[in-house]
Design a protein around this motif. Structure first.
Motif, PDB file in Angstrom:
ATOM      1  N   GLY A 257       1.805   9.360 -12.635  1.00 19.01           N
ATOM      2  CA  GLY A 257       0.384   9.465 -12.288  1.00 19.01           C
ATOM      3  C   GLY A 257      -0.302   8.116 -12.246  1.00 19.01           C
ATOM      4  O   GLY A 257      -1.123   7.854 -11.371  1.00 19.01           O
ATOM      5  N   SER A 258       0.046   7.248 -13.194  1.00 26.01           N
ATOM      6  CA  SER A 258      -0.606   5.930 -13.241  1.00 26.01           C
ATOM      7  C   SER A 258      -0.224   5.090 -12.034  1.00 26.01           C
ATOM      8  O   SER A 258      -1.064   4.396 -11.453  1.00 26.01           O
ATOM      9  CB  SER A 258      -0.206   5.182 -14.512  1.00 26.01           C
ATOM     10  N   LEU A 261      -1.949   6.838  -8.742  1.00 21.48           N
ATOM     11  CA  LEU A 261      -3.404   6.786  -8.576  1.00 21.48           C
ATOM     12  C   LEU A 261      -4.000   5.407  -8.875  1.00 21.48           C
ATOM     13  O   LEU A 261      -4.404   4.696  -7.970  1.00 21.48           O
ATOM     14  CB  LEU A 261      -4.069   7.855  -9.457  1.00 21.48           C
ATOM     15  N   GLY A 262      -4.017   5.041 -10.159  1.00 22.62           N
ATOM     16  CA  GLY A 262      -4.701   3.804 -10.541  1.00 22.62           C
ATOM     17  C   GLY A 262      -4.085   2.582  -9.885  1.00 22.62           C
ATOM     18  O   GLY A 262      -4.782   1.703  -9.374  1.00 22.62           O
ATOM     19  N   GLU A 263      -2.775   2.518  -9.881  1.00 26.15           N
ATOM     20  CA  GLU A 263      -2.128   1.301  -9.411  1.00 26.15           C
ATOM     21  C   GLU A 263      -1.973   1.274  -7.878  1.00 26.15           C
ATOM     22  O   GLU A 263      -2.466   0.373  -7.219  1.00 26.15           O
ATOM     23  CB  GLU A 263      -0.761   1.136 -10.091  1.00 26.15           C
ATOM     24  N   ALA A 265      -2.702   3.796  -5.236  1.00 30.84           N
ATOM     25  CA  ALA A 265      -3.851   4.214  -4.413  1.00 30.84           C
ATOM     26  C   ALA A 265      -5.067   3.342  -4.691  1.00 30.84           C
ATOM     27  O   ALA A 265      -5.793   2.982  -3.768  1.00 30.84           O
ATOM     28  CB  ALA A 265      -4.183   5.676  -4.692  1.00 30.84           C
ATOM     29  N   LYS A 270      -6.778   0.772  -2.241  1.00 29.12           N
ATOM     30  CA  LYS A 270      -8.223   0.950  -2.077  1.00 29.12           C
ATOM     31  C   LYS A 270      -8.975  -0.369  -2.256  1.00 29.12           C
ATOM     32  O   LYS A 270      -9.901  -0.671  -1.499  1.00 29.12           O
ATOM     33  CB  LYS A 270      -8.726   1.991  -3.088  1.00 29.12           C
ATOM     34  N   ILE A 380      -3.942   6.983   0.906  1.00 34.10           N
ATOM     35  CA  ILE A 380      -4.626   7.074  -0.388  1.00 34.10           C
ATOM     36  C   ILE A 380      -4.912   8.541  -0.733  1.00 34.10           C
ATOM     37  O   ILE A 380      -4.642   8.997  -1.848  1.00 34.10           O
ATOM     38  CB  ILE A 380      -5.937   6.248  -0.370  1.00 34.10           C
ATOM     39  N   VAL A 384      -3.649  10.812  -3.871  1.00 35.47           N
ATOM     40  CA  VAL A 384      -4.564  11.551  -4.751  1.00 35.47           C
ATOM     41  C   VAL A 384      -4.057  12.985  -4.916  1.00 35.47           C
ATOM     42  O   VAL A 384      -4.030  13.527  -6.027  1.00 35.47           O
ATOM     43  CB  VAL A 384      -6.004  11.536  -4.177  1.00 35.47           C
ATOM     44  N   THR A 387      -1.026  13.060  -7.049  1.00 33.62           N
ATOM     45  CA  THR A 387      -1.380  12.855  -8.460  1.00 33.62           C
ATOM     46  C   THR A 387      -1.885  14.166  -9.060  1.00 33.62           C
ATOM     47  O   THR A 387      -1.598  14.487 -10.218  1.00 33.62           O
ATOM     48  CB  THR A 387      -2.459  11.761  -8.611  1.00 33.62           C
ATOM     49  N   LYS A 388      -2.610  14.915  -8.248  1.00 36.28           N
ATOM     50  CA  LYS A 388      -3.071  16.224  -8.716  1.00 36.28           C
ATOM     51  C   LYS A 388      -1.855  17.113  -9.025  1.00 36.28           C
ATOM     52  O   LYS A 388      -1.850  17.845 -10.024  1.00 36.28           O
ATOM     53  CB  LYS A 388      -3.949  16.874  -7.644  1.00 36.28           C
ATOM     54  N   ILE A 390       0.925  16.112 -10.071  1.00 35.43           N
ATOM     55  CA  ILE A 390       1.493  15.632 -11.345  1.00 35.43           C
ATOM     56  C   ILE A 390       0.686  16.191 -12.521  1.00 35.43           C
ATOM     57  O   ILE A 390       1.253  16.625 -13.526  1.00 35.43           O
ATOM     58  CB  ILE A 390       1.520  14.077 -11.365  1.00 35.43           C
ATOM     59  N   GLU A 391      -0.632  16.189 -12.364  1.00 33.78           N
ATOM     60  CA  GLU A 391      -1.484  16.765 -13.427  1.00 33.78           C
ATOM     61  C   GLU A 391      -1.195  18.246 -13.620  1.00 33.78           C
ATOM     62  O   GLU A 391      -1.125  18.746 -14.751  1.00 33.78           O
ATOM     63  CB  GLU A 391      -2.960  16.564 -13.075  1.00 33.78           C
TER      64      GLU A 391
ATOM     65  N   MET B  11      -9.855  15.069  -9.847  1.00 34.38           N
ATOM     66  CA  MET B  11      -8.569  14.838 -10.476  1.00 34.38           C
ATOM     67  C   MET B  11      -8.626  15.077 -11.973  1.00 34.38           C
ATOM     68  O   MET B  11      -8.019  14.373 -12.754  1.00 34.38           O
ATOM     69  CB  MET B  11      -8.100  13.403 -10.257  1.00 34.38           C
ATOM     70  N   CYS B  13      -8.409  18.017 -15.040  1.00 32.82           N
ATOM     71  CA  CYS B  13      -8.032  19.386 -15.326  1.00 32.82           C
ATOM     72  C   CYS B  13      -8.594  19.769 -16.681  1.00 32.82           C
ATOM     73  O   CYS B  13      -8.753  18.950 -17.561  1.00 32.82           O
ATOM     74  CB  CYS B  13      -6.518  19.531 -15.369  1.00 32.82           C
ATOM     75  N   LEU B  92     -14.370   3.702  -7.579  1.00 31.93           N
ATOM     76  CA  LEU B  92     -13.910   2.394  -7.107  1.00 31.93           C
ATOM     77  C   LEU B  92     -14.772   1.902  -5.949  1.00 31.93           C
ATOM     78  O   LEU B  92     -15.175   0.745  -5.901  1.00 31.93           O
ATOM     79  CB  LEU B  92     -12.473   2.515  -6.597  1.00 31.93           C
ATOM     80  N   PHE B 313      -5.809  11.804 -14.641  1.00 34.26           N
ATOM     81  CA  PHE B 313      -5.578  10.368 -14.443  1.00 34.26           C
ATOM     82  C   PHE B 313      -6.848   9.710 -13.900  1.00 34.26           C
ATOM     83  O   PHE B 313      -7.693  10.369 -13.309  1.00 34.26           O
ATOM     84  CB  PHE B 313      -4.431  10.151 -13.460  1.00 34.26           C
ATOM     85  N   ASN B 314      -6.948   8.414 -14.089  1.00 32.94           N
ATOM     86  CA  ASN B 314      -8.106   7.687 -13.559  1.00 32.94           C
ATOM     87  C   ASN B 314      -7.685   6.299 -13.094  1.00 32.94           C
ATOM     88  O   ASN B 314      -6.531   5.921 -13.214  1.00 32.94           O
ATOM     89  CB  ASN B 314      -9.209   7.600 -14.620  1.00 32.94           C
ATOM     90  N   ASN B 315      -8.672   5.574 -12.574  1.00 30.35           N
ATOM     91  CA  ASN B 315      -8.402   4.240 -12.007  1.00 30.35           C
ATOM     92  C   ASN B 315      -7.792   3.267 -12.987  1.00 30.35           C
ATOM     93  O   ASN B 315      -7.148   2.303 -12.601  1.00 30.35           O
ATOM     94  CB  ASN B 315      -9.713   3.603 -11.542  1.00 30.35           C
ATOM     95  N   HIS B 316      -8.056   3.483 -14.254  1.00 30.39           N
ATOM     96  CA  HIS B 316      -7.626   2.489 -15.239  1.00 30.39           C
ATOM     97  C   HIS B 316      -6.224   2.760 -15.761  1.00 30.39           C
ATOM     98  O   HIS B 316      -5.694   1.979 -16.537  1.00 30.39           O
ATOM     99  CB  HIS B 316      -8.640   2.431 -16.388  1.00 30.39           C
ATOM    100  N   ASP B 317      -5.629   3.898 -15.360  1.00 32.25           N
ATOM    101  CA  ASP B 317      -4.226   4.129 -15.705  1.00 32.25           C
ATOM    102  C   ASP B 317      -3.409   3.310 -14.720  1.00 32.25           C
ATOM    103  O   ASP B 317      -3.091   3.746 -13.624  1.00 32.25           O
ATOM    104  CB  ASP B 317      -3.869   5.621 -15.557  1.00 32.25           C
ATOM    105  N   GLY B 318      -3.078   2.162 -15.115  1.00 34.41           N
ATOM    106  CA  GLY B 318      -2.407   1.225 -14.222  1.00 34.41           C
ATOM    107  C   GLY B 318      -2.655  -0.126 -14.842  1.00 34.41           C
ATOM    108  O   GLY B 318      -2.837  -0.220 -16.047  1.00 34.41           O
ATOM    109  N   ASP B 319      -2.735  -1.121 -13.993  1.00 36.46           N
ATOM    110  CA  ASP B 319      -2.935  -2.456 -14.524  1.00 36.46           C
ATOM    111  C   ASP B 319      -4.321  -2.624 -15.112  1.00 36.46           C
ATOM    112  O   ASP B 319      -5.295  -2.229 -14.517  1.00 36.46           O
ATOM    113  CB  ASP B 319      -2.756  -3.472 -13.414  1.00 36.46           C
TER     114      ASP B 319
END
Lengths: 411, 319
Positions: A257-258, A261-263, A265, A270, A380, A384, A387-388, A390-391, B11, B13, B92, B313-319
Motif C-alpha cells: 500500500g505504501s 499510494l504514497g510513494e 502514485a 502526482k 495514478i 488508488v 491500493t483500495k 489492498i486495504e 481510501m 476503511c 497533495l 493508507f495515506n500520502n505519508h506512507d512512503g518516503d
C-alpha cells in the motif's frame, strides 16, 4: 463474507478454507523477496562488468552496452521496492542504492544553472574533479575514490540530496544531465568522458572511471548482503518469520500500500505532474521513469499474487494473498484481480507512450500536454484503486492497523 | 448494526457501529462548524491579502510591511486546512496549489525569477503552479530584487483563483459528504496534521546528522518557518479541545487526556527560534521530533482504535 480471526498470534479461519495456510503465504513472501534480490544482485554484477568493459574500451557502443545493463538491472531492483516499506532492514539500507532526487553536482561537472537543494554545501562539490572537500571544519580526503568513501559521502552534511552512490549516481555517470526539461531527449554524456589521454572530454576521465567502478562495486556488495538477509539462513528472514502471522501479513500489506499510494502514485507521479517538475522525475537522467514505475507496480502485484518472473525467464510462484482472499471472499478476489489488471494496463500505457510513441514521462508532465496528464492521471487513479484493493484485503484477512511500526505499539 | 465502510475516494476503511454511537453526530457537527470557521478565516484573510497588495501597489515607495503581515496571516489561516483528510490525492494537489512545499530545490524561486524575466506576462490561468502560490508571493515580498507591482498583482490574482477554487471545493465537500466518510476524514485529518508537522520539522532538522537546515523550512524567505509550525501546533491543540477530545473522552478518557498532554508538551517544547546552521542548541529540535512522533502515533493508531475506526493508507506512507 467470511473473515479470519487472530487469536494469541495464531490465525484461525471461521470456516474451513482450501490451502494455502497463512504461514505458507508468509514464508513464500520471504522466498519471493530472496528471489527478487538475488536477481537484482546478479543483474548488478552484469552492470559492473559492462561498466568495466566501457572503461577498458570507451566507445559509443560500450557506453550503450553499459546503459543497457543499467536498464536491465532496474527491472529487478524496482520490483524489489515493495519489500522496502514495512521491512526496516530494507528501508534503513535502501538510501545507499536508490536515493533521489540527487544533487549531481556533488559527483561531477554540471551545467552552470543547474538546480540544487538550497543550503546544500555539497551541491557543487564535484568529487571527481577534487582531491579534498571542506565541509564545515572537516577536510575530507577525496584522493582515492573507493566504495567506502562513496558510502561515507551519502547525505553529506545532513543533506539528503547528497547521493554519492547507488543506481542514480551510476545513471548520472552513464547518461549525464538531462538538459532538455520537458522536451524530448535524455542525458547525452559522450563516451569520450571515459576516454584515455587527450581524447578525454570534460576532464578527469580516469577519476570518473574510478568513481563509476567504486559505485558499481558498492551496489553489488549491497545487493549481495540484502539477498543473503532473505535466504534460508538469512538473519532477517528468521527474524521476520518468528513474528506473528498477523504482523508479517501487515508488513506485506503495508509495503504494497505504501509503495502504491504514497510513494508511486503520490511522490513519484502526482508530485512530478502537479509541479511539472523534471527534478521530481525518478530516472531523470536516462528517461527510464516509465519502466521504473511499471516495475514498481509489478512488484506490488508480485507480492499479492505470490509470483515473479526470474531473470532466467522462469516463473517463480507459490502460496499467495490472492489465494487466501479467494478462500474467504470470491467477489473481493475477483475485484482485486480486476484492480491489479487495470493498474498494469495503465502503467503499460505509459511504457507504450515512451517506447513506441517517443513521449517519455518528462514529456507527459509538460504543463501544456493535456493528453499526457490524462495518461499519468489514469495511472495514478488505477494505483488508488489497487491500493483500495489492498486495504480491503487487509480487512478480509482481519489485519487491523496497517502500519507495522504503530499497530501494536503502546504509546 | 456493525457495517463495513470503504470509501472509494478517501481510501479509508472503517468498521464501526454507527447506530450505537450517539455522540458521533454531535462531534461531527462540531468538527464541521470548526472547519466552516477555518474556511471563513481562509477566505477573509485572502480578501485582506488582495486589498493589502492593492494598497501597497498604490504607493510602492513605502515598505510593504502591511502586505507582509497580511501574507503571514493568510498563510496561517491555510495551516488549519492542510492535510484535511479529503483523500490522499486531493490533499497533495491542494498542498502544491496553495503553498508548494516541500520545495528542496527552490523550484518556486526559480519559476518566479523566470517570470520576472519574461518579456510579456502570462494570463493568470496559464501560469504554472510554481508561479502562483503563497510561496511565490513570498519571493516577491522578501527578495527585494524581485519586488515588482505588476508581478505582485499578477501572482496575487493567479493565487486567489486557486484559493477560491479550493475553498469552494472544501465547503462543498463538508456540506455534501456522507457522514460516515466525514467521520473518517476528520479523524484522519488529525493524524495527517501531526504527520505533516513531523515532515516540516524533519525538513528543518536532521536528527540523524544533528544538523539544522534552515532553507528547507516552508517560509525560510521570511524567517517564519518555525513561527508557522508553532501556529499549526497551537491550532491543532485548540481544534482538539473543541472537537475530538470530548468525543474521544466518552470512549477512552485516559487516551483523550494523553493526546491533550502530548499536544501540550509539543507546544511547550517547540523551538522558539528559526533554524540556523550556526545554532548548536539542538535539544529542543530533537525532543520536539520525539514528541511529534508520539503524537502522530497516538492519532494514527490508538485514537482510531478507541473509536473503532480503521484508517487506510495515506500520502505519508512512503518516503
Amino acid at each position: 463474507m467470511r473473515s479470519l480471526v487472530f487469536l494469541s498470534g495464531v490465525l484461525f479461519s471461521a470456516t474451513t478454507i482450501a490451502a494455502p495456510s497463512v504461514e505458507q503465504v508468509t514464508e513464500h513472501y520471504a522466498d519471493l523477496a530472496h528471489a527478487v534480490y538475488t536477481d537484482a544482485y546478479t543483474s548488478s554484477i552484469q552492470l559492473r562488468e559492462a561498466n568495466k568493459a566501457l572503461l577498458a574500451s570507451p566507445s559509443e557502443a560500450s557506453l550503450q552496452a553499459a546503459k543497457q545493463a543499467w536498464l536491465n538491472a532496474r527491472v529487478f531492483y524496482q520490483q524489489s521496492e515493495v519489500f522496502r516499506f514495512g521491512n526496516p532492514v530494507v528501508d534503513d539500507w535502501e538510501g545507499q542504492l536508490n536515493a533521489w532526487p540527487l544533487d549531481e553536482g556533488l559527483i561531477d561537472y554540471v551545467a552552470t544553472d543547474y538546480q540544487f537543494e538550497l543550503g546544500n554545501p555539497g551541491a557543487t562539490a564535484n568529487i571527481i574533479a577534487s582531491q579534498s572537500l571542506l565541509v564545515g571544519e572537516d577536510n575530507i580526503d577525496l584522493s582515492e575514490i573507493t566504495p567506502d568513501l562513496l558510502a561515507s559521502l551519502n547525505e553529506l552534511a545532513g543533506s539528503e540530496a547528497n547521493v554519492a552512490s547507488g543506481y542514480h549516481a551510476i545513471e548520472f555517470l552513464l547518461w549525464g544531465q538531462d538538459l532538455n526539461g520537458t522536451n524530448a531527449g535524455a542525458g547525452e554524456r559522450p563516451a569520450s568522458d571515459f576516454a584515455k589521454g587527450s581524447a578525454c572530454t570534460n576532464g578527469n576521465c580516469k577519476r570518473r572511471g574510478e568513481y563509476l567502478m567504486a559505485a558499481s562495486e558498492l551496489l553489488v556488495d549491497d545487493l549481495a548482503w540484502m539477498s543473503a538477509q532473505w535466504s534460508e539462513q538469512g538473519d532477517y528472514r528468521s527474524e521476520l518469520l518468528a513474528e506473528s502471522s498477523e504482523q508479517v501479513l501487515r508488513r506485506m500489506l503495508f509495503g504494497m500500500g505504501s509503495l502504491s499510494l504514497g510513494e508511486l502514485a503520490g511522490e513519484r507521479m502526482k508530485v512530478a505532474l502537479e509541479a511539472a517538475s523534471t527534478e521530481d522525475e525518478h530516472d531523470c537522467f536516462s528517461d527510464n521513469t516509465h519502466n521504473s514505475h511499471y516495475y514498481n507496480a509489478k512488484g506490488v502485484a508480485n507480492v499479492y499474487f505470490g509470483q515473479f518472473q526470474r531473470a532466467s525467464g522462469e516463473s517463480f510462484s507459490g502460496p499467495s494473498l490472492h489465494q487466501l482472499v479467494e478462500g474467504l471472499d470470491a467477489e473481493l478476489a475477483a475485484s482485486n484481480l480486476a484492480a491489479f489488471s487495470a493498474t498494469e494496463q495503465q502503467l503499460t500505457a505509459m511504457v507504450t507512450s515512451a517506447e513506441q510513441d517517443g513521449v517519455y514521462f518528462d514529456m507527459l508532465i509538460a504543463p501544456d500536454n493535456q493528453q499526457g496528464h490524462e495518461l499519468v492521471n489514469g495511472a495514478i487513479s488505477a494505483l488508488v484503486e489497487s491500493t483500495k484493493a489492498i486495504e480491503q484485503t487487509a480487512n478480509v484477512l482481519g489485519v487491523q492497523g496497517l502500519n507495522p511500526d504503530t499497530a501494536d505499539h503502546e504509546f | 448494526m456493525k457495517q463495513l465502510i470503504c470509501a472509494s475516494v478517501l481510501m479509508l476503511c472503517s468498521v464501526v457501529s454507527f447506530a450505537d454511537n450517539a455522540g458521533q453526530s454531535q462531534w461531527l457537527e462540531q468538527e464541521q462548524a470548526l472547519f466552516a470557521g477555518y474556511l471563513q478565516e481562509f477566505d477573509s484573510s485572502a480578501k485582506h491579502l488582495a486589498e493589502s497588495q492593492q494598497g501597497y501597489c498604490a504607493n510602492p515607495q513605502t515598505q510593504p510591511d502591511a502586505l507582509k503581515q497580511a501574507w503571514l496571516e493568510h498563510y496561517q489561516s491555510w495551516l488549519a486546512l492542510q492535510a484535511s483528510g479529503l483523500g490522499p490525492l486531493e490533499d497533495l494537489r491542494t498542498l502544491w496549489a496553495i503553498s508548494y512545499w516541500p520545495d528542496k530545490k527552490d523550484s518556486v524561486g526559480r519559476a518566479v525569477t523566470k517570470l520576472s524575466a519574461a518579456i510579456s506576462l502570462p494570463k493568470p490561468a496559464s501560469m504554472a503552479v510554481t508561479q502562483r502560490n503563497l510561496r511565490s508571493l513570498a519571493v516577491l515580498l522578501y527578495a527585494e530584487s524581485e519586488r515588482d507591482c505588476a508581478l505582485l498583482g499578477l501572482v496575487t490574482e493567479a493565487y486567489l483563483q486557486q484559493q477560491g477554487y479550493l475553498s469552494a471545493a472544501l465547503a462543498e465537500y463538508l456540506d455534501k459528504a456522507e457522514p460516515e466518510l466525514l467521520v473518517l476524514a476528520m479523524v484522519d485529518s488529525y493524524h495527517l496534521q501531526a504527520t505533516l508537522m513531523q515532515k516540516k520539522l524533519g525538513a528543518m532538522f536532521s536528527a540523524e546528522h544533528q544538523r539544522l537546515r534552515p532553507y528547507q523550512g516552508e517560509a525560510w524567505r521570511s524567517d517564519q518557518s518555525m513561527w508557522l509550525l508553532r501556529a499549526q501546533a497551537k491550532q491543532l491543540a485548540t481544534r482538539y479541545q473543541a472537537g475530538l477530545k470530548p468525543h474521544l473522552a466518552q470512549r477512552d478518557p485516559q487516551l483523550a487526556e494523553k493526546v491533550e498532554q502530548a499536544l501540550a508538551s509539543l507546544l511547550a517544547g517547540l523551538p522558539q527560534r528559526e533554524p540556523s546552521v550556526a545554532d548548536q542548541a539542538l535539544q529542543p529540535w530533537q525532543s520536539s521530533q520525539q514528541q511529534l512522533t508520539e503524537l502522530a502515533g497516538l492519532l494514527s493508531s490508538a485514537v482510531p482504535k478507541a473509536l473503532s475506526l480503521n484508517l487506510g493508507f495515506n500520502n505519508h506512507d512512503g518516503d
